[in-house]
Design an enzyme around this catalytic site. Structure first.
Site, PDB file in Angstrom:
ATOM      1  N   GLU A 146       0.827  -1.078  -0.100  1.00  0.00           N
ATOM      2  CA  GLU A 146       0.026   0.190   0.210  1.00  0.00           C
ATOM      3  C   GLU A 146       0.869   1.267   0.072  1.00  0.00           C
ATOM      4  O   GLU A 146       2.051   1.149   0.078  1.00  0.00           O
ATOM      5  CB  GLU A 146      -1.144  -0.014   1.197  1.00  0.00           C
ATOM      6  CG  GLU A 146      -0.339  -0.512   2.574  1.00  0.00           C
ATOM      7  CD  GLU A 146       0.821   0.157   2.847  1.00  0.00           C
ATOM      8  OE1 GLU A 146       0.717   1.561   2.941  1.00  0.00           O
ATOM      9  OE2 GLU A 146       1.796  -0.493   3.121  1.00  0.00           O
ATOM     10  N   GLU A 162       4.610  -0.541   1.078  1.00  0.00           N
ATOM     11  CA  GLU A 162       4.776  -0.493  -0.109  1.00  0.00           C
ATOM     12  C   GLU A 162       4.401  -2.093  -0.576  1.00  0.00           C
ATOM     13  O   GLU A 162       4.294  -2.459  -1.739  1.00  0.00           O
ATOM     14  CB  GLU A 162       5.814  -0.123  -0.966  1.00  0.00           C
ATOM     15  CG  GLU A 162       6.160   1.226  -0.643  1.00  0.00           C
ATOM     16  CD  GLU A 162       7.698   1.812  -1.173  1.00  0.00           C
ATOM     17  OE1 GLU A 162       8.297   0.801  -1.995  1.00  0.00           O
ATOM     18  OE2 GLU A 162       7.709   2.876  -1.144  1.00  0.00           O
TER      19      GLU A 162
END
Lengths: 346, 346
Positions: free
Chosen positions: A174, A317
């Protein structure tokens, strides 16, 4: 709601027969039984997930869900909200840490705008925006119940598309400035430890910033009163759109018997939401690293999951998820490629 | 002795300027400073080892040193000595766990007979036999002082050959039925914890077998009286030829500023021997996994090294070292391939 319900219904249990045949094969390989430790457990689990003794995990996908957070107005992040979009552009250009690891491990990355404030017109970005950032959870719910369900269903759809294209393992990651705050909120609602044990510095708050973050979370929980056994309610009240999206990916992976990698705190919070919606999803999730954020460890304990490694990472991420896919690949290569004892010459 | 002395003289310290420039670059990459945790520390350390800000670790070598142990007559292993040669044939055919990981991580494997009982005629096997198995340490020294030095020098020569061929990172692994006994003996001499805290089940002893193994080690230490600050003396009295070989690889790596990976207990015992010979070698060694063997953890504490991961492995061969090379590669890819903040668009 229909897609979510259909997906939940498809989730069943690990396939015991495949796990047993995987264990038998592992015990016949040219090594002392059990000597590859967790890698052997992992190979057995993936056999159970896929219902195959010798599964294929070579087609690796990684999904980065992107959303913004109204609560950043309360000073809960060390970085400005504009970084969310700047980092998405960086992902699209291949310059972020997650891109580097994806290159190393041969993983295809998909990036989805599920809740960004800024609109980025780029045909490599999946356009799935539900809302231009959540509302400030200090004042009321992050989003409506309908939007929460929609975020999960967006995740399901994206995952199903990748699975239809032949992907057989999926990482979750994310981007969203401020998103350790909703994640820690979700974990606090469910696990009910003190905020001191759960809330961490995120990407780089100082001590004063940490105290403010805890106060914000405390107040957000009082204002919104999320119901501790209702995943969608918690997601709507104190969650985030990218968290819902990742929960959807996890539910879809479980429904289609594909392993899904958990990354750090935010991905872990998504796993918790998915678990509250359908507890059996947990069998299909593979934890990767243990993050620096204290809530992540508490979450793993609560879900009875064992992370593979602890490298003091706190980037997000999906960086940990991709490194973890390398370990999953190792475990499956072992069961598929090693010689058996009957071929030994002695 | 001349080659060993020449090698020791070449070992210096980490290059501070390269470490500082590596740190500066890491802090400018598109991520919160320090958010990749141990991977960043690792990139800085490799910069210090190689004296390059952006080092090359793409040419990966792994050396498996093979030796047998007279002490197996005392029932210290769950497997017969014939397995040593059988596994070497398996390595040569590519069927072992270490081959599988080497394929995954693109690592070239060299296998050296430095002290096997059986002779295997195969031109893919490095013929460097010093002695056809050590003598039984319950009765006297494992080998002579001269043979111990020779084993280290064989390791230096093999490593130097690989470095001359362009290899820039080297893994250490071994095969030798019974070799957790000399390794635990070495660690016990130096660290002086109780044997209960150091000696483990090896590849699969039962409780009775473990008690016998401890009794054998206790007696071997009494019989041989190794000098706790003399690496060569300890190696000769209670060590093994493959342990000496790995110590030589480590010293050569340090002399040529190439990172050398530590694997499990046996490779760790070799690191301890190398450290006693030249303490500065330690800066050039990269620990990989933490083994199930209790002595391995004690060793890491003693040498102030932090393993990357704990996957409950206890196989040897260098399996952990190769997985660790994947993490090293990740850390170097980060510093070389990530974008810097000044390229961000916001």
């Amino acid at each position: 709601m229909e897609l979510l319900e259909k997906t939940i219904k498809k989730i069943s249990s690990l396939d015991q027969a495949s796990m047993e045949s995987a264990q038998t094969r592992l015990d016949n390989l040219t090594k002392p039984p059990g000597s590859l430790g967790y890698l052997e457990e992992l190979a057995v689990k993936i056999a159970g997930i896929t219902a195959e003794t010798l599964p294929d995990v070579s087609q690796k996908a990684h999904i980065i869900m992107v959303g913004d957070h109204g609560v950043v107005k309360e000073g809960v992040s060390a970085f400005p909200q504009t970084i969310t979009a700047a980092m998405v552009k960086n992902f699209l250009k291949g310059g972020a840490a997650v891109n580097v690891f994806a290159n190393q491990y041969n993983v295809d990355i998909s990036i989805a705008d599920i809740g960004m404030v800024e609109e980025i017109k780029d045909n490599k970005l999946i356009q799935a925006n539900i809302k231009r950032g959540t509302d400030n959870i200090l004042k009321g719910p992050a989003m409506s119940h309908k939007e929460a369900v929609e975020s999960i269903e967006v995740g399901i759809k994206i995952a199903e598309q990748l699975i239809a294209q032949g992907k057989n393992i999926i990482g979750t990651g994310e981007m969203g400035i401020g998103n350790t705050t909703p994640s820690s909120s979700i974990i606090s609602v469910v696990i009910e430890n003190s905020l001191d044990e759960i809330v961490g510095y995120g990407t780089g708050l100082d001590k004063k910033g940490l105290e403010n973050k805890k106060a914000v979370i405390k107040k957000a929980l009082e204002v919104n009163k999320p119901q501790k056994d209702d995943g969608v309610d918690i997601l709507a009240k104190v969650g985030g759109l990218e968290i819902g999206g990742m929960a959807g990916v996890m539910l879809a992976g479980a429904a289609h018997r594909k392993p899904v990698m958990i990354d750090g705190l935010i991905s872990g919070a998504a796993a918790l939401i998915a678990y509250l919606i359908e507890p059996d999803v947990i069998n299909f999730l593979i934890p990767s690293h243990k993050s620096v954020e204290p809530g992540h460890d508490k979450l793993y304990q609560y879900l009875n999951l064992r992370p593979m490694f602890d490298l003091n990472m706190r980037l997000g991420e999906g960086t940990g998820a991709i490194l973890g896919m390398g370990i999953v690949e190792s475990s499956i290569r072992i069961i598929k490629e090693m010689a058996t004892f009957d071929t030994l010459d002695f």
